[in-house]
Design an enzyme around this catalytic site. Structure first.
Site, PDB file in Angstrom:
ATOM      1  N   LYS A 208      16.214  87.296 -61.811  1.00 12.63           N
ATOM      2  CA  LYS A 208      17.593  87.685 -62.183  1.00 12.63           C
ATOM      3  C   LYS A 208      18.240  86.624 -63.076  1.00 12.63           C
ATOM      4  CE  LYS A 208      18.933  87.884 -57.820  1.00 12.63           C
ATOM      5  NZ  LYS A 208      17.695  87.545 -57.096  1.00 12.63           N
TER       6      LYS A 208
ATOM      7  N   ARG B 220      25.679  91.869 -52.805  1.00  6.79           N
ATOM      8  CA  ARG B 220      24.521  91.595 -51.952  1.00  6.79           C
ATOM      9  C   ARG B 220      24.623  92.326 -50.614  1.00  6.79           C
ATOM     10  NH1 ARG B 220      22.188  86.970 -54.406  1.00  6.79           N
ATOM     11  NH2 ARG B 220      21.207  85.681 -52.844  1.00  6.79           N
TER      12      ARG B 220
ATOM     13  N   ARG C 259       9.387  77.104 -58.769  1.00  5.27           N
ATOM     14  CA  ARG C 259      10.586  76.984 -59.620  1.00  5.27           C
ATOM     15  C   ARG C 259      11.071  75.537 -59.707  1.00  5.27           C
ATOM     16  NH1 ARG C 259      15.436  80.863 -58.625  1.00  5.27           N
ATOM     17  NH2 ARG C 259      15.097  80.216 -56.464  1.00  5.27           N
TER      18      ARG C 259
ATOM     19  N   ARG D 104      15.287  73.488 -55.818  1.00 10.24           N
ATOM     20  CA  ARG D 104      16.366  73.917 -54.908  1.00 10.24           C
ATOM     21  C   ARG D 104      15.943  73.714 -53.465  1.00 10.24           C
ATOM     22  NH1 ARG D 104      18.475  79.717 -56.933  1.00 10.24           N
ATOM     23  NH2 ARG D 104      18.337  80.181 -54.717  1.00 10.24           N
TER      24      ARG D 104
ATOM     25  N   ARG E 170      15.319  84.370 -46.483  1.00  8.68           N
ATOM     26  CA  ARG E 170      16.041  85.022 -47.595  1.00  8.68           C
ATOM     27  C   ARG E 170      15.528  86.452 -47.768  1.00  8.68           C
ATOM     28  NH1 ARG E 170      15.032  80.515 -52.000  1.00  8.68           N
ATOM     29  NH2 ARG E 170      16.011  81.959 -53.454  1.00  8.68           N
TER      30      ARG E 170
HETATM   31  P1  AP5 Z   1      14.760  83.161 -61.324  1.00 10.00           P
HETATM   32  O1  AP5 Z   1      15.161  83.785 -62.609  1.00 10.00           O
HETATM   33  O2  AP5 Z   1      15.299  81.824 -60.976  1.00 10.00           O
HETATM   34  O3  AP5 Z   1      14.937  84.220 -60.112  1.00 10.00           O
HETATM   35  P2  AP5 Z   1      16.231  84.771 -59.380  1.00 10.00           P
HETATM   36  O4  AP5 Z   1      16.017  86.215 -59.136  1.00 10.00           O
HETATM   37  O5  AP5 Z   1      17.463  84.357 -60.116  1.00 10.00           O
HETATM   38  O6  AP5 Z   1      16.061  83.984 -58.020  1.00 10.00           O
HETATM   39  P3  AP5 Z   1      17.100  83.290 -57.034  1.00 10.00           P
HETATM   40  O7  AP5 Z   1      16.244  82.551 -56.040  1.00 10.00           O
HETATM   41  O8  AP5 Z   1      18.116  82.479 -57.779  1.00 10.00           O
HETATM   42  O9  AP5 Z   1      17.759  84.476 -56.360  1.00 10.00           O
HETATM   43  P4  AP5 Z   1      18.440  84.473 -55.024  1.00 10.00           P
HETATM   44  O10 AP5 Z   1      19.027  85.804 -55.070  1.00 10.00           O
HETATM   45  O11 AP5 Z   1      17.607  84.172 -53.842  1.00 10.00           O
HETATM   46  O12 AP5 Z   1      19.384  83.174 -55.096  1.00 10.00           O
HETATM   47  P5  AP5 Z   1      20.922  83.004 -55.384  1.00 10.00           P
HETATM   48  O13 AP5 Z   1      21.091  81.754 -56.143  1.00 10.00           O
HETATM   49  O14 AP5 Z   1      21.538  84.253 -55.886  1.00 10.00           O
HETATM   50  O15 AP5 Z   1      13.152  83.074 -61.333  1.00 10.00           O
HETATM   51  C1  AP5 Z   1      12.418  82.534 -60.254  1.00 10.00           C
HETATM   52  C2  AP5 Z   1      11.183  81.797 -60.783  1.00 10.00           C
HETATM   53  O16 AP5 Z   1      10.289  82.734 -61.387  1.00 10.00           O
HETATM   54  C3  AP5 Z   1      11.483  80.746 -61.866  1.00 10.00           C
HETATM   55  O17 AP5 Z   1      10.671  79.647 -61.674  1.00 10.00           O
HETATM   56  C4  AP5 Z   1      11.150  81.474 -63.189  1.00 10.00           C
HETATM   57  O18 AP5 Z   1      10.738  80.581 -64.197  1.00 10.00           O
HETATM   58  C5  AP5 Z   1      10.028  82.396 -62.752  1.00 10.00           C
HETATM   59  N1  AP5 Z   1       9.995  83.664 -63.510  1.00 10.00           N
HETATM   60  C6  AP5 Z   1      11.056  84.437 -63.874  1.00 10.00           C
HETATM   61  N2  AP5 Z   1      10.641  85.540 -64.546  1.00 10.00           N
HETATM   62  C7  AP5 Z   1       9.261  85.467 -64.572  1.00 10.00           C
HETATM   63  C8  AP5 Z   1       8.247  86.322 -65.110  1.00 10.00           C
HETATM   64  N3  AP5 Z   1       8.543  87.479 -65.740  1.00 10.00           N
HETATM   65  N4  AP5 Z   1       6.959  85.953 -64.954  1.00 10.00           N
HETATM   66  C9  AP5 Z   1       6.642  84.788 -64.300  1.00 10.00           C
HETATM   67  N5  AP5 Z   1       7.568  83.937 -63.774  1.00 10.00           N
HETATM   68  C10 AP5 Z   1       8.865  84.274 -63.911  1.00 10.00           C
HETATM   69  O19 AP5 Z   1      21.486  82.810 -53.887  1.00 10.00           O
HETATM   70  C11 AP5 Z   1      21.249  81.619 -53.158  1.00 10.00           C
HETATM   71  C12 AP5 Z   1      22.053  81.662 -51.867  1.00 10.00           C
HETATM   72  O20 AP5 Z   1      23.466  81.707 -52.160  1.00 10.00           O
HETATM   73  C13 AP5 Z   1      21.816  82.890 -50.969  1.00 10.00           C
HETATM   74  O21 AP5 Z   1      20.703  82.710 -50.117  1.00 10.00           O
HETATM   75  C14 AP5 Z   1      23.152  82.953 -50.213  1.00 10.00           C
HETATM   76  O22 AP5 Z   1      23.204  81.986 -49.178  1.00 10.00           O
HETATM   77  C15 AP5 Z   1      24.168  82.576 -51.273  1.00 10.00           C
HETATM   78  N6  AP5 Z   1      24.675  83.737 -52.033  1.00 10.00           N
HETATM   79  C16 AP5 Z   1      24.540  83.974 -53.373  1.00 10.00           C
HETATM   80  N7  AP5 Z   1      25.130  85.124 -53.717  1.00 10.00           N
HETATM   81  C17 AP5 Z   1      25.656  85.645 -52.576  1.00 10.00           C
HETATM   82  C18 AP5 Z   1      26.355  86.842 -52.290  1.00 10.00           C
HETATM   83  N8  AP5 Z   1      26.655  87.729 -53.245  1.00 10.00           N
HETATM   84  N9  AP5 Z   1      26.746  87.055 -50.999  1.00 10.00           N
HETATM   85  C19 AP5 Z   1      26.461  86.178 -50.025  1.00 10.00           C
HETATM   86  N10 AP5 Z   1      25.784  85.032 -50.227  1.00 10.00           N
HETATM   87  C20 AP5 Z   1      25.379  84.760 -51.500  1.00 10.00           C
END
Ligand code: AP5
Length: 231
Positions: A18, A93, A137, A170, A181
Site C-alpha cells: 500500500k 481498517r 522491509r 520497523r 497484525r
Molecule cells: P509496503 O509498501 O511498505 O507495504 P504496506 O502495505 O504499506 O505495509 P504496512 O506494513 O505499512 O501496512 P500495515 O497496514 O501493516 O501498516 P500501517 O503502517 O498501516 O511494502 C512492504 C514491503 O514489500 C517493502 O519492503 C516493499 O519494498 C516490498 N514490496 C512492495 N511492493 C512489492 C512488489 N510488488 N514486489 C515485491 N516487493 C514489494 O499500520 C501500522 C500500525 O498502525 C497498525 O498495526 C495499527 O496499530 C496502527 N494503525 C494504522 N492505521 C490504523 C487504522 N486505520 N486504525 C487503527 N490502527 C491503525
C-alpha cells in the site's frame, strides 16, 4: 490525459504494498498520500499524547481505537491539499472507520450528491509472500523511501540511495507481530471490503507482481471505477 483519480482508498493486508504504491500514485497525480500508520508513527516519535496512547497497541500489532484514528483522519482531510483527491493508505481498517469516513465526506460536501464518492482498491498477496515482504522491509528514516532486502535492495546495504541515511527496520516487522497484525486484519479489516463492494466502488488487484505492474493495474482499476461511479 488529465485523468484524476479523486479520493482513493488503498486496502490490503500488512506488507501488501500500500505504502509503496501510494507514494508512486502521489507522484503521478499530485495528490497527497495519507497513511494513518505514518501519522501514528510520527506522533510516537514526537512523544505526543496520541503517540503515547498508540505506542503499546502498535508495538503488539493491534489496531489503535477507532475514535483516535477517525479524529486524526477528519482533521487531515480538511487540508486544502485534499480538495481534488487523496490516497488513503491503511484507513479505513474497521467497519466503524468506514462509516465514520462516509459521514465526514457527506458533512463536508453539504449535500450527499455533491460528495465525490471514494473508490476502494484492495491489493492481494498470499500470506507467505507477505511475511517475506515484512521481514525484508527497510525504511529510510529521512526520506521514508521503502526498500526490501530481497526484492528492492538499496545499492549499498543499509544505506538509502537517495540521501545516504541509515535504513531502519520497523519494530512491528517481526514474524511474531506480523501474525498478530494478520489476525487483526482478518477479524477487523476484512468486513470493510463488502461495505465498498456492495456499493460497486471496489476492485481487487493481484499484488504478487513487480511494483510497476501493480501500479499499472491500479491505474486501470481507478479508471474503471471512476467511469462506473460517475456513470
Ligand atoms: P509496503 O509498501 O511498505 O507495504 P504496506 O502495505 O504499506 O505495509 P504496512 O506494513 O505499512 O501496512 P500495515 O497496514 O501493516 O501498516 P500501517 O503502517 O498501516 O511494502 C512492504 C514491503 O514489500 C517493502 O519492503 C516493499 O519494498 C516490498 N514490496 C512492495 N511492493 C512489492 C512488489 N510488488 N514486489 C515485491 N516487493 C514489494 O499500520 C501500522 C500500525 O498502525 C497498525 O498495526 C495499527 O496499530 C496502527 N494503525 C494504522 N492505521 C490504523 C487504522 N486505520 N486504525 C487503527 N490502527 C491503525
Amino acid at each position: 490525459d488529465g485523468f484524476q483519480p479523486g479520493p482513493v482508498l488503498l486496502l490490503g493486508a500488512p506488507g501488501v504494498g500500500k505504502g509503496t504504491q501510494a507514494k508512486i500514485l502521489m507522484g503521478k497525480f499530485g495528490i497527497p498520500q495519507i497513511s494513518t500508520g505514518d501519522i501514528l508513527r510520527d506522533h510516537r516519535a514526537r512523544h505526543t499524547q496520541l503517540g503515547l496512547a498508540a505506542d503499546e497497541l502498535m508495538s503488539k500489532g493491534q489496531l489503535v481505537p477507532d475514535d483516535l484514528v477517525n479524529q486524526m483522519v477528519e482533521v487531515r482531510l480538511a487540508g486544502t491539499d485534499c480538495a481534488t483527491g487523496y490516497i488513503l493508505d491503511g484507513y479505513p481498517r474497521t467497519l466503524a472507520q468506514a462509516n465514520a469516513l462516509d459521514s465526514f465526506l457527506q458533512s463536508d460536501a453539504g449535500e450527499p450528491e455533491n460528495a465525490t464518492p471514494v473508490v476502494a482498491i484492495s491489493i492481494m498477496v498470499d500470506q507467505e509472500g507477505l511475511l517475506k515482504r515484512i521481514t525484508g522491509r527497510r525504511l529510510c528514516a529521512q526520506c521514508k523511501h521503502i526498500y526490501n532486502i530481497y526484492s528492492n535492495p538499496p545499492k549499498v546495504a543499509g544505506i538509502c540511495d537517495t540521501d545516504g541515511s541509515v535504513l531502519e527496520q520497523r519494530k512491528d516487522d517481526t514474524e511474531e507481530i506480523f501474525e498478530e497484525r494478520m489476525r487483526e486484519f482478518h477479524t477487523l479489516t476484512a468486513p470493510v471490503i463488502p461495505h465498498y463492494r456492495a456499493q460497486g466502488r471496489f476492485l481487487e488487484i493481484n499484488g504478487d507482481r513487480s511494483v510497476g505492474e501493480v501500479t499499472e493495474s491500479i491505474e486501470e482499476a481507478l479508471r474503471m471505477l471512476r467511469a462506473r461511479v460517475t456513470g
